[in-house]
Design a protein around this motif. Structure first.
Motif, PDB file in Angstrom:
ATOM      1  N   THR A  36      -2.800   4.946  17.384  1.00  0.00           N
ATOM      2  CA  THR A  36      -3.059   4.766  18.906  1.00  0.00           C
ATOM      3  C   THR A  36      -3.360   6.033  19.521  1.00  0.00           C
ATOM      4  O   THR A  36      -3.137   7.109  18.839  1.00  0.00           O
ATOM      5  N   GLY A  37      -4.302   6.008  20.634  1.00  0.00           N
ATOM      6  CA  GLY A  37      -4.762   7.045  21.189  1.00  0.00           C
ATOM      7  C   GLY A  37      -5.217   7.086  22.667  1.00  0.00           C
ATOM      8  O   GLY A  37      -4.573   6.068  23.209  1.00  0.00           O
ATOM      9  N   LYS A  38      -5.896   8.025  23.051  1.00  0.00           N
ATOM     10  CA  LYS A  38      -6.224   7.713  24.651  1.00  0.00           C
ATOM     11  C   LYS A  38      -7.717   8.184  24.750  1.00  0.00           C
ATOM     12  O   LYS A  38      -8.118   9.351  24.232  1.00  0.00           O
ATOM     13  N   ARG A  93     -10.116  17.814  16.814  1.00  0.00           N
ATOM     14  CA  ARG A  93      -8.625  17.485  17.465  1.00  0.00           C
ATOM     15  C   ARG A  93      -9.121  16.186  18.232  1.00  0.00           C
ATOM     16  O   ARG A  93      -8.202  15.566  18.726  1.00  0.00           O
ATOM     17  N   LEU A  94     -10.527  15.726  18.385  1.00  0.00           N
ATOM     18  CA  LEU A  94     -10.610  14.726  19.164  1.00  0.00           C
ATOM     19  C   LEU A  94     -11.670  13.827  18.004  1.00  0.00           C
ATOM     20  O   LEU A  94     -12.404  14.156  17.034  1.00  0.00           O
ATOM     21  N   TRP A 133       2.598   5.668  18.167  1.00  0.00           N
ATOM     22  CA  TRP A 133       1.860   4.700  17.730  1.00  0.00           C
ATOM     23  C   TRP A 133       2.328   3.293  18.050  1.00  0.00           C
ATOM     24  O   TRP A 133       3.716   2.835  17.931  1.00  0.00           O
ATOM     25  N   VAL A 134       1.543   2.258  18.237  1.00  0.00           N
ATOM     26  CA  VAL A 134       2.005   0.808  18.444  1.00  0.00           C
ATOM     27  C   VAL A 134       1.211  -0.195  17.781  1.00  0.00           C
ATOM     28  O   VAL A 134       0.290   0.125  17.048  1.00  0.00           O
ATOM     29  N   LEU A 161      -5.851  11.185  19.303  1.00  0.00           N
ATOM     30  CA  LEU A 161      -4.780  10.522  18.856  1.00  0.00           C
ATOM     31  C   LEU A 161      -3.298  10.834  19.247  1.00  0.00           C
ATOM     32  O   LEU A 161      -3.247  12.191  19.491  1.00  0.00           O
ATOM     33  N   LEU A 162      -2.494   9.858  19.567  1.00  0.00           N
ATOM     34  CA  LEU A 162      -1.325  10.114  20.000  1.00  0.00           C
ATOM     35  C   LEU A 162      -0.281  10.655  18.737  1.00  0.00           C
ATOM     36  O   LEU A 162      -0.905  10.391  17.771  1.00  0.00           O
ATOM     37  N   LYS A 163       0.868  11.159  18.964  1.00  0.00           N
ATOM     38  CA  LYS A 163       1.862  11.242  17.837  1.00  0.00           C
ATOM     39  C   LYS A 163       2.237  10.073  17.137  1.00  0.00           C
ATOM     40  O   LYS A 163       2.182   9.031  17.779  1.00  0.00           O
TER      41      LYS A 163
END
Length: 881
Positions: A256-258, A161-162, A215-216, A209-211
């Motif tokens: 793209t993620g956080k 998941r990460l 993403w950008v 990860l973002l959906k």
């Protein structure tokens, strides 16, 4: 550690249990501690408590190692109290739990802070205390999200998941960074406070990860942190709004993620200055490295420290604080002092630069050193050959020489002779360990930090003219078409006939009146090198470029007198070709003998998206830049020329260089064979053999080749794939840092040269960004930013086309590679980060451009021609590809 290094502290006992734990946790701190222990004046002593009859303890079956170590420490303290006056003994520890137990056992115990505050002489010591948090901020509003716990991080990474990777901060945008994850070809973008979440450049982080619809693309905006304190977070919110407007979600967006947690911190000591205009005990420290955030420190000597270059380290980064918290370590010297700046560059890039220890120097041969009859028996004697060396002016660490002679009427014997450094540096010695740690020689402007002591680098190993030296020779028999007919390697003895500069060698080649053996050898070498290069380029090798500059210094004041682009000659290319060929031949031989542990060098294929700026720039100018293969890219670059813009092709090659990934060392057994490929050179195998005086990788390669030749024996670490891989990690890191340090030194001296000057210069647009243009000024090899709007504002003059990457102002459209004239001045308001401020002169845009400077001096500037030579990527400060 910073407190222990102060001379006011003495009569200190370091328990062996503690010393081992320090070594386990941090090797750099361990080395610092050992240097104190070794100093007789400091009176630090190591007590081997874990091997002492009365202090040794057996670890209980269910006891954790930390609890066992704590118990061993208390036992040793109790034993000392029994043998020394109790009032003269104190147990110093910041471990509250162990300190509490110690006090229950009647062991006098205090924290480091308590001890320092009660010293009679503690000037500045309180500033050096490690600060895990600042007082009075428990109720402060959170600025960042919470980090996940260690258990949550490990579980998330294990379940997929990460993602775990290394965080790299953007140097142009303080609200953007990238996380390099092994399983992803491209780095993951993280943006904004929530996305970065207190990650510092180099940290190992966990990313969520973002959906995909979130993403950008990487932002095309330049953002600088101008904050002055924790209380002012509004300006960050404003900058985040700017970033959101500039960052679009579109086709071609990247993963793209956080950041949701920190797996391992990579904090180190940072050089910089205090930010001006802040009163009180809390101050903001501005690191020299733009990728590191400002650091909040507590000090009561701010007035003095504002005049100094400082070293500061990070202690913590609580979620309620805009900036990490840290403490002052030491002052380096007055701001602006040249010797201080050199020290800053070395420290900031983690360059080992201390004097070589006695232990290391004791490994050197005694003078006078002579070649004995026994040495001659073990080597091939090549002293009869007309060997010569060709190097940059002033080079004293000459590690390669060549010869060429005609054999069998129409064939050539060509030899590349490399200094036999491995003869003097034996495996496992202090000299060897020091060279492995340093990994490379570092070249600054007017200064050189040697990998090995000067006796070797500039004397016994340097292939100086007229002197007999040990060498490792790679000798080919070639036909007239430079086809290699046979190859042999052997340890040898040579005597160089002449040590020349590139220019001197070129003059000999061009002077038809010169007909001696050296001239003949050089001309044949040059002829063969041209054939080798033509063949290499036909195979798809890339000819890249970077704006290489030379700084002329005043011999007395050491002030820069002039900055110019370096001149290159045919002889530069001649030497390069034979060094490349030697490296390829050696790579093939050592891999054959050591398929699992040969030290090789690979250059990965860049992701196609890396070439987007190059492809778009080419499309605008009517060139198709094909990036589907190295061969097609090389052809495309060759075709990208215009007669009315002689510097255009060089700019294409400079931009192509920026698109590349870094070439790296690796152990052959760590990768599949298809991954050995060197993209830039278009060869399946490559290594470094030709510069052992200044690169440790070459020493390892020499040792491998010596085993192949029967000149030396192997040893366990040499054939250990894991050990070789670990060594490669350090070599790659040190090489990268040495490169950055060299650039920083050139930048500093260029700034010195431009202080107080104001002049108009011809340049070219290298990149087009949303709020700025990156301008290349060829005359000085400078790349500077021309902002199109005031900070925090949107330009009302320019209109940005993101798809075409252009800026329009009325009838004027600016593309990549367009010629411009800019006003060049150095802004010294921020002493820490002096930078060039550009103003547009041509093309003239009403309401934005400035009129050209007037006067005779400026007329002279206008008449200057841009350099037309296409500088190829030179071989490091000496010869490196």
């Amino acid at each position: 550690m910073d407190i222990l290094e102060e001379s006011v502290l003495g009569n200190v006992i370091i328990l062996h249990t503690v010393l081992n734990e320090v070594k386990h946790r941090s090797l750099p701190v361990y080395k610092r501690l050992c240097s104190i222990i070794e100093s007789p004046s400091r009176h630090f002593y190591v007590f081997i408590n874990d091997h002492h009859k009365w202090t040794y303890l057996q670890q209980d079956e269910a006891e954790l190692i930390n609890d066992y170590n704590d118990r061993c420490i208390r036992k040793a303290c109790s034993w000392y109290i029994e043998h020394a006056p109790k009032h003269k003994f104190v147990f110093l520890s910041d471990d509250a739990a162990n300190r509490s137990k110690a006090m229950q056992e009647n062991i006098p115990s205090v924290t480091v802070s308590e001890y320092v505050k009660h010293l009679k002489v503690n000037t500045g010591l309180t500033d050096k205390l490690s600060r895990k948090d600042f007082h009075g901020q428990d109720a402060a509003k959170d600025v960042f999200p919470n980090h996940l716990t260690s258990v949550e991080l490990l579980t998330g990474i294990r379940e997929g998941r990460l993602l775990q990777g290394t965080y790299r901060a953007s140097r142009d945008n303080f609200l953007e960074g990238f996380v390099n994850v092994d399983s992803y070809e491209e780095p993951i973008i993280v943006q904004g406070r929530a996305g970065l979440n207190r990650a510092v450049d180099g940290d190992t982080v966990a990313v969520e990860l973002l959906k995909e619809e979130e993403w950008v693309c990487p932002s095309e905006i330049v953002l600088e942190d101008e904050g002055v304190g924790d209380e002012n977070v509004d300006d960050v919110a404003t900058k985040e709004d700017e970033l959101k407007k500039a960052t679009k979600r579109k086709s071609g967006a990247k993963p793209t993620g956080k950041v949701v947690g920190i797996v391992r911190r990579k904090w180190r000591q940072y050089c910089g200055i205090l930010q001006g205009g802040i009163d009180g005990v809390y101050q903001l420290f501005v690191p020299a490295d733009k990728s590191i955030p400002k650091i909040k420190i507590e000090t009561r000597q701010a007035e003095f420290l504002r005049t100094q270059k400082l070293i500061v380290t990070i202690d913590s980064w609580p979620k309620h604080s805009r900036y990490p918290h840290g403490h002052f370590v030491r002052a380096l010297g007055k701001i602006g002092d040249q010797s201080t700046e050199n020290e800053v560059i070395l420290l900031e890039h983690d360059i080992p630069h201390s004097q070589f220890s006695e232990e290391v120097l004791n490994c050197l041969p005694q003078l006078p050193w002579v070649i004995t009859d026994e040495d001659v028996k073990k080597r091939v004697d090549l002293r009869h050959l007309d060997v010569c060396s060709v190097d940059p002016p002033g080079c004293t660490d000459i590690d390669d020489a060549l010869h060429c002679r005609v054999i069998d009427g129409n064939k050539f014997e060509v030899g590349v002779h490399i200094a036999d450094v491995s003869h003097f540096i034996r495996p496992g010695t202090p000299l060897d360990l020091e060279a492995a740690s340093r990994a490379t020689t570092v070249y600054l402007v007017n200064n050189r930090i040697d990998m090995v002591p000067e006796l070797l680098s500039s004397n016994l190993c340097s292939l100086r003219g007229g002197e007999e030296r040990f060498a490792f020779s790679c000798v080919w028999d070639m036909d007239q078409n430079a086809k290699i007919l046979s190859t042999r390697f052997h340890k040898s003895i040579i005597r160089s006939r002449k040590a020349m500069t590139y220019e001197e060698a070129q003059m000999i080649i061009d002077d038809k009146g010169k007909c001696d053996s050296i001239a003949g050898s050089l001309r044949n070498l040059n002829k063969l090198a041209k054939i080798l290069k033509q063949r290499r380029l036909a195979n798809g090798a890339l000819v890249l470029a970077s704006p290489e500059v030379k700084i002329h210094m005043d011999s007395e004041t050491m002030d820069p007198l002039d900055v110019e682009v370096k001149k290159l000659f045919e002889t530069n290319s001649m030497i390069e070709e034979f060094m490349l060929q030697a490296n390829i031949s050696v790579a093939e031989r050592i891999l054959e003998e050591f398929p699992d542990c040969a030290m090789l060098r690979r250059h990965p294929i860049p992701p196609s998206s890396n070439f987007d700026p190059l492809v778009k720039a080419g499309r605008h100018l009517g060139f198709e830049i094909r990036v589907d293969s190295g061969k097609n890219l090389a052809k495309s670059l060759d075709n990208a020329t215009k007669t009315n813009n002689p510097y255009l092709n060089t700019m294409f090659r400079i931009l192509a260089t920026r698109c590349m990934l870094q070439a790296v060392y690796f152990a052959s057994g760590a990768y599949q064979k298809e991954d050995y490929h060197h993209y830039g050179l278009a060869v399946p195998l490559y290594t470094h053999f030709t510069s052992p005086i200044r690169r440790y990788a070459d020493i390892i390669v020499h040792r491998l080749l010596a085993v192949v030749c029967g000149s030396d024996s192997t040893y366990p670490d040499l054939v250990d794939k894991k050990k070789t891989s670990d060594l490669c990690v350090n070599l790659n890191y040190r090489n990268r840092m040495a490169q950055y340090a060299g650039r920083a030194s050139i930048a500093f001296n260029t700034h010195l040269f431009f202080k107080g000057k104001l002049q108009d210069e011809e340049g070219y647009v290298l990149y087009v960004r949303k709020n700025a243009l990156q301008i290349l000024i060829p005359r000085y090899g400078l790349e500077c930013t021309l902002f199109l709007a005031r900070k925090g504002e949107t330009s009302n003059v320019f209109e940005y086309d993101e798809e075409e990457q252009t800026q329009r102002a009325g009838d004027v459209i600016l593309h990549a590679f367009d010629p411009v004239v800019v006003r060049l001045a150095l802004d010294s308001n921020n002493i820490q980060r002096e930078k060039f401020v550009l103003q547009l002169v041509k093309p003239f845009i009403d309401g934005f451009s400035v009129p050209p400077l007037e006067g005779a001096a400026q007329e002279k500037e206008k008449k200057r021609k841009l350099p037309t030579a296409e500088p190829e990527k030179r071989k490091g400060r000496k010869k490196q590809k």
